[in-house]
Design an enzyme around this catalytic site. Structure first.
Site, PDB file in Angstrom:
ATOM      1  N   ILE A 141       0.837  -1.032   0.209  1.00 34.91           N
ATOM      2  CA  ILE A 141       0.068   0.083  -0.143  1.00 34.91           C
ATOM      3  C   ILE A 141       0.870   1.220   0.082  1.00 34.91           C
ATOM      4  O   ILE A 141       2.013   1.141   0.464  1.00 34.91           O
ATOM      5  CB  ILE A 141      -0.835  -0.023   1.080  1.00 34.91           C
ATOM      6  CG1 ILE A 141      -0.098   0.007   2.658  1.00 34.91           C
ATOM      7  CG2 ILE A 141      -2.006  -1.199   1.032  1.00 34.91           C
ATOM      8  CD1 ILE A 141      -1.108   0.026   3.882  1.00 34.91           C
ATOM      9  N   ASP A 142       0.387   2.342  -0.356  1.00 25.68           N
ATOM     10  CA  ASP A 142       1.068   3.616  -0.437  1.00 25.68           C
ATOM     11  C   ASP A 142       1.697   4.066   0.826  1.00 25.68           C
ATOM     12  O   ASP A 142       1.349   3.699   2.087  1.00 25.68           O
ATOM     13  CB  ASP A 142       0.432   4.627  -0.856  1.00 25.68           C
ATOM     14  CG  ASP A 142      -0.002   4.572  -2.422  1.00 25.68           C
ATOM     15  OD1 ASP A 142       0.477   3.514  -3.314  1.00 25.68           O
ATOM     16  OD2 ASP A 142      -1.015   5.273  -2.913  1.00 25.68           O
ATOM     17  N   ARG A 143       2.775   4.692   0.794  1.00 23.56           N
ATOM     18  CA  ARG A 143       3.402   5.375   2.158  1.00 23.56           C
ATOM     19  C   ARG A 143       2.537   5.979   2.886  1.00 23.56           C
ATOM     20  O   ARG A 143       2.518   5.918   4.193  1.00 23.56           O
ATOM     21  CB  ARG A 143       4.642   6.131   1.409  1.00 23.56           C
ATOM     22  CG  ARG A 143       5.427   6.912   2.797  1.00 23.56           C
ATOM     23  CD  ARG A 143       6.571   7.732   2.010  1.00 23.56           C
ATOM     24  NE  ARG A 143       7.250   8.282   3.296  1.00 23.56           N
ATOM     25  CZ  ARG A 143       8.598   8.602   2.927  1.00 23.56           C
ATOM     26  NH1 ARG A 143       9.112   8.505   1.803  1.00 23.56           N
ATOM     27  NH2 ARG A 143       9.284   9.219   3.870  1.00 23.56           N
ATOM     28  N   ARG A 247      -6.731   7.071  -5.476  1.00 22.11           N
ATOM     29  CA  ARG A 247      -6.437   8.589  -5.457  1.00 22.11           C
ATOM     30  C   ARG A 247      -6.875   9.288  -6.743  1.00 22.11           C
ATOM     31  O   ARG A 247      -7.666  10.213  -6.870  1.00 22.11           O
ATOM     32  CB  ARG A 247      -4.979   8.698  -4.867  1.00 22.11           C
ATOM     33  CG  ARG A 247      -4.717   8.116  -3.614  1.00 22.11           C
ATOM     34  CD  ARG A 247      -3.249   8.036  -3.502  1.00 22.11           C
ATOM     35  NE  ARG A 247      -2.650   9.352  -3.300  1.00 22.11           N
ATOM     36  CZ  ARG A 247      -1.223   9.343  -2.978  1.00 22.11           C
ATOM     37  NH1 ARG A 247      -0.502   8.249  -2.604  1.00 22.11           N
ATOM     38  NH2 ARG A 247      -0.774  10.331  -3.136  1.00 22.11           N
TER      39      ARG A 247
END
Length: 324
Positions: A141-143, A247
């Site tokens: 998953i994204d930072r 996003r």
């Protein structure tokens, strides 16, 4: 040297015969193994087999005499800082003999990269819990996204889980706070995506269907609550797995995710709310490697709890993990 019979373990379920040999006899070349299979010296439950044969737990693999190569000294288990052990252990929301599930905080990268020295992958030795195996990442998953991150505790489990993600047998559910209110309030976003640039500064952009690099991307969304037309709480279910998909899809709806530093930056950030990405991997449902399905949920991070409170959104209690 003599013929030996080795029983296939549960962790080796459905592994290819050549990969099984690679684990047990890493010095044996593919060509040499193919010759042993072709001449009938390697057998599975007494029957001839080729290198692509899938093995099942309990089967017996006949292994002819194979010269032993000098075994390298086993790599020492890295010494992990006690503070890292405590930090990583606090993230664990579910653990059994097969998997570990973390609730990753926002801001902690999953893997390394330019300028990144501290990340989940580099701290996984802290989660061995006495096992000889180091846990393995099976997705990312994204930072800046918080929430659930699934780890496999053995190589065989990692292969099973990776296959479940490839075949879309894992259901992922995210919560997001977005600026504005989507119209319609529920639906499916069917918008192809493409990568622009490479490396940490790369972006994902909406693409035309006939573009060569356009990737199919689908997201189900539902509005759980809203504060007038100011902000909304969305439940997002990605049906495909593209980089930054949620996003970009939220931005395409005209409701960018609150605090997103890359997408929707043209929309002014509302005063009084944390300038951090309000996107949380809330729940996972997946086939458990030992059978049945595992359902796990993760509590909201502090900055999203504060935003929920300020907007009057009620998340309710986080359900306990269940395997059914």
């Amino acid at each position: 040297m003599s013929v030996v019979q080795i029983t296939v373990t549960e962790d080796e379920n459905e592994i290819r015969l050549d990969r099984w040999f690679r684990r047990h006899y890493p010095h044996l070349t593919q060509g040499a193994l193919q010759k042993l299979c072709r001449t009938g010296q390697v057998r599975v439950d007494g029957k001839r087999a080729d290198t692509s044969t899938r093995l099942l737990p309990g089967q017996a693999v006949r292994v002819p005499p194979i010269p032993q190569a000098a075994k390298p000294a086993p790599a020492p288990v890295p010494v992990v800082d006690e503070r890292d052990v405590k930090e990583m252990t606090r993230m664990v929301v579910y653990r059994d003999d097969h998997v570990i599930v973390l609730n990753k905080p926002s801001g902690l990268p999953v893997q390394g990269g330019p300028g990144i020295t501290r990340h989940v992958d580099g701290l996984l030795d802290a989660l061995r819990f006495g096992s000889e195996h180091r846990p393995r990442l099976v997705h990312r998953i994204d930072r800046d996204t918080s929430g659930l991150l699934l780890l496999a505790r053995t190589p065989g489990v990692a292969a099973k889980l990776a296959a479940a993600f490839r075949t879309r047998d894992v259901r992922k559910l995210y919560w997001a706070v977005v600026i504005g209110r989507p119209t319609p309030p529920d639906g499916v976003i069917d918008l192809p995506l493409a990568r622009l640039g490479a490396g940490p500064g790369s972006l994902t952009i909406a693409a035309q269907r006939d573009e060569d690099d356009a990737a199919h991307a689908l997201t189900e969304y539902a509005t759980r609550d809203s504060a007038g037309r100011k902000m909304s709480w969305l439940e997002l279910s990605p049906m495909t797995g593209r980089m930054h998909q949620l996003r970009v899809h939220c931005e395409a709806l005209g409701t960018p995710i609150l605090g997103d530093p890359k997408y929707g930056v043209e929309v002014p950030h509302p005063d009084g709310f944390a300038e951090r990405l309000h996107l949380h991997a809330r729940a996972l449902e997946l086939p458990h490697p030992a059978g049945g399905r595992l359902v796990v949920a993760a509590e909201l991070p502090p900055h999203m709890r504060e935003t929920f409170k300020a907007l009057g959104f009620t998340a309710g209690a986080t359900p306990a993990a269940v395997r059914r």
